[in-house]
Scaffold this motif. Structure first.
Motif, PDB file in Angstrom:
ATOM      1  N   SER A 230       0.855  -1.186   0.000  1.00  9.42           N
ATOM      2  CA  SER A 230       0.000   0.000   0.000  1.00  9.42           C
ATOM      3  C   SER A 230       0.888   1.232   0.000  1.00  9.42           C
ATOM      4  CB  SER A 230      -0.912   0.013   1.239  1.00  9.42           C
ATOM      5  OG  SER A 230      -1.753  -1.133   1.260  1.00  9.42           O
ATOM      6  N   PHE A 231       0.443   2.268  -0.733  1.00  8.87           N
ATOM      7  CA  PHE A 231       1.250   3.466  -0.886  1.00  8.87           C
ATOM      8  C   PHE A 231       0.521   4.685  -0.344  1.00  8.87           C
ATOM      9  CE2 PHE A 231       2.698   0.594  -4.245  1.00  8.87           C
ATOM     10  CZ  PHE A 231       4.076   0.635  -4.063  1.00  8.87           C
ATOM     11  N   LYS A 232       1.305   5.701  -0.034  1.00 15.38           N
ATOM     12  CA  LYS A 232       0.740   6.953   0.466  1.00 15.38           C
ATOM     13  C   LYS A 232      -0.097   7.644  -0.602  1.00 15.38           C
ATOM     14  CE  LYS A 232       2.154  11.307   2.653  1.00 15.38           C
ATOM     15  NZ  LYS A 232       3.318  12.109   3.145  1.00 15.38           N
ATOM     16  N   ALA A 233       0.390   7.615  -1.843  1.00 15.46           N
ATOM     17  CA  ALA A 233      -0.307   8.328  -2.909  1.00 15.46           C
ATOM     18  C   ALA A 233      -0.888   7.405  -3.966  1.00 15.46           C
ATOM     19  CB  ALA A 233       0.651   9.332  -3.576  1.00 15.46           C
ATOM     20  N   GLY A 234      -0.146   6.396  -4.374  1.00 10.67           N
ATOM     21  CA  GLY A 234      -0.581   5.531  -5.455  1.00 10.67           C
ATOM     22  C   GLY A 234      -1.458   4.382  -4.981  1.00 10.67           C
TER      23      GLY A 234
END
Length: 469
Positions: free
Chosen positions: A245-249
């Motif tokens: 899981s990513f902060k933006a993507g």
């Protein structure tokens, strides 16, 4: 007071081995050294050496493509990771034997065990044995760190790469420093689908900004997927792979995740705090210019001090320590002017001295730069451009910085470092007759600056505004 040894070294990496060997063989000291892992440390076993061999291996597909541009019918074929890995480990074992053999030949007593400091003159091994020493040198280096996010234990660190049974098909490299850029290059060249995620807008924070942009674009150009201004927030197991899981993507699945998010001094459990040795916020041992800690009999060199974390620096610090303490030849290491290289492909980044941004903040400068397509790759059909850059003080004419983005840039910067270390001026560079045709000749043929820069004046104070009624 009588001691078991004149010097006890904790850590068998480049800095510790050099200090032990010089103290014993050249200065007649009674020396012992303890190493809990393999002799040679990070550089020989887990860093510089295996990394550079992997860089060579990863360049084969590009070499085959270039050969076709010269008329050859060439193909790199299939990469055999198990065969390469076996040969790699055999080479590392050979080098490890050389390191230990050099110590034994010098008369150093070697202990294959973890050690800790008991007091200012006592070292204890993991099996409980204690030895006294007039001087203790800490040279345990650093270790890669994982980010503090859920599931971080599912990710690899750079040390793990050399022991993989097979290469991952899809791999996420986390980080934007030189280790991240190099391993993204390596894995891409070996046939992996690589994504590099970095919280900044370009790679290699702290390097010259113009060259940072070139390296970042080169990574994209060779096929690395760049996910900038982003960072992972969690890892979870998804079958045999890892979901990130990513902060933006959006979330994405990979066969492996490799963290290249920095290293930390390996000081935990050494007992240093109890002796009065002071540590910094990252756990680094605080030392003076002589590598001496707050405890006069205890010294530290290399990455554990977090000064300049490069193998040649650790070697120079270890040698200087031995000469100073045991050879009556007091000298310390100047950390202000040290060359370095980032081994990306096809072009490397190499640098010494101030960046354009650093120099411009200190005073008026001239920037000389040449951007061009190298003859060798141009003929083969490549569009990639090289860059040679000199940062010059406008008043003294001294060359304050040299930055190169080109094939084998690391080889060139080593020679430029000699001249810059001798305080060469731009006119000294100009006086050298070029070797033609070479890449390096551009360093001595640039006659006109491409721009000038300097400290920006402070904005004028705003006039006082009348108070509103």
């Amino acid at each position: 007071m009588s001691f078991d040894f004149d010097l006890f070294v904790i850590g068998g990496g480049s800095g510790g081995v050099r200090a032990a060997r010089i103290a014993a063989s050249q200065h007649g000291a009674r020396v012992a050294l303890a190493e809990e892992s393999r002799m040679g440390g990070t550089c020989v076993i887990r860093g510089c050496v295996p990394k550079k061999l992997m860089i060579f291996a990863s360049g084969a597909p590009a070499a085959a493509e270039e050969a076709r541009g010269y008329g050859w019918s060439a193909d790199a074929g299939r990469f055999d990771w198990p065969a390469f890995r076996g040969k790699l480990h055999a080479e590392l074992s050979r080098l490890e034997g050389i390191y230990e053999g050099g110590l034994v030949a010098a008369g150093v007593t070697v202990h294959h065990a973890r050690a800790r400091v008991v007091d200012a003159h006592t070292v204890e091994l993991a099996d409980g044995r204690r030895f006294s020493a007039a001087h203790i040198l800490i040279a345990v280096g650093g270790r890669p760190v994982r980010p503090d996010i859920p599931g971080a234990e599912l990710g690899l660190i750079s040390d793990d790469l050399f022991d993989l049974d097979r290469l991952p098909r899809r791999v996420l490299v986390v980080g934007g420093g030189f280790i991240a850029c190099e391993y993204a290059t390596i894995l891409n060249g070996l046939g992996c689908a690589v994504t590099l995620v970095h919280r900044g807008d370009k790679a290699l924070r702290g390097f010259d900004d113009e060259l940072r942009g070139l390296v970042t674009r080169q990574l994209a150009g060779i096929g690395v997927t760049l996910q900038l201004d982003d960072s992972p927030t969690a890892l979870s197991r998804n079958g045999e792979g890892v979901r990130v899981s990513f902060k933006a993507g959006p979330d994405a699945d990979f066969d492996a995740v490799m963290f290249a998010t920095g290293r930390a001094p390996f000081t935990a459990g050494l007992g240093l705090e109890e002796t009065g040795v002071r540590l910094g916020p990252k756990g680094q041992i605080l030392v003076d210019q002589w590598s001496q800690t707050a405890v006069p009999s205890i010294f530290a060199v290399g990455d554990v001090t977090d000064r300049v974390n490069l193998t040649p620096v650790a070697i120079r610090e270890g040698h200087a320590f031995a000469d100073t303490v045991f050879g009556a030849q007091p000298r310390c290491v100047d950390h202000a002017l040290i060359a370095s290289a980032v081994y990306t492909r096809p072009h490397e980044l190499a640098t010494i001295g101030l960046t354009e941004e650093e120099a411009g903040a200190k005073g008026p400068i001239e920037v000389y730069a040449a951007s061009f397509r190298p003859m060798r790759s141009l003929f083969a059909g490549s569009e990639i451009r090289a860059l040679m850059k000199l940062v010059v003080c406008e008043t003294t004419r001294r060359v304050l910085g040299c930055h190169i983005f080109a094939p084998e840039a690391g080889e060139m910067i080593q020679l430029a470092a000699v001249a810059i270390g001798m305080k060469a001026t731009k006119e000294d560079f100009d006086a050298a007759v070029a070797v033609h045709p070479t890449l390096a000749e551009e360093l001595v043929t640039m006659r006109m600056p491409v721009r000038r820069a300097g400290p920006q004046p402070a904005p004028a104070p705003r006039a006082a505004q009348p108070a509103e009624a």
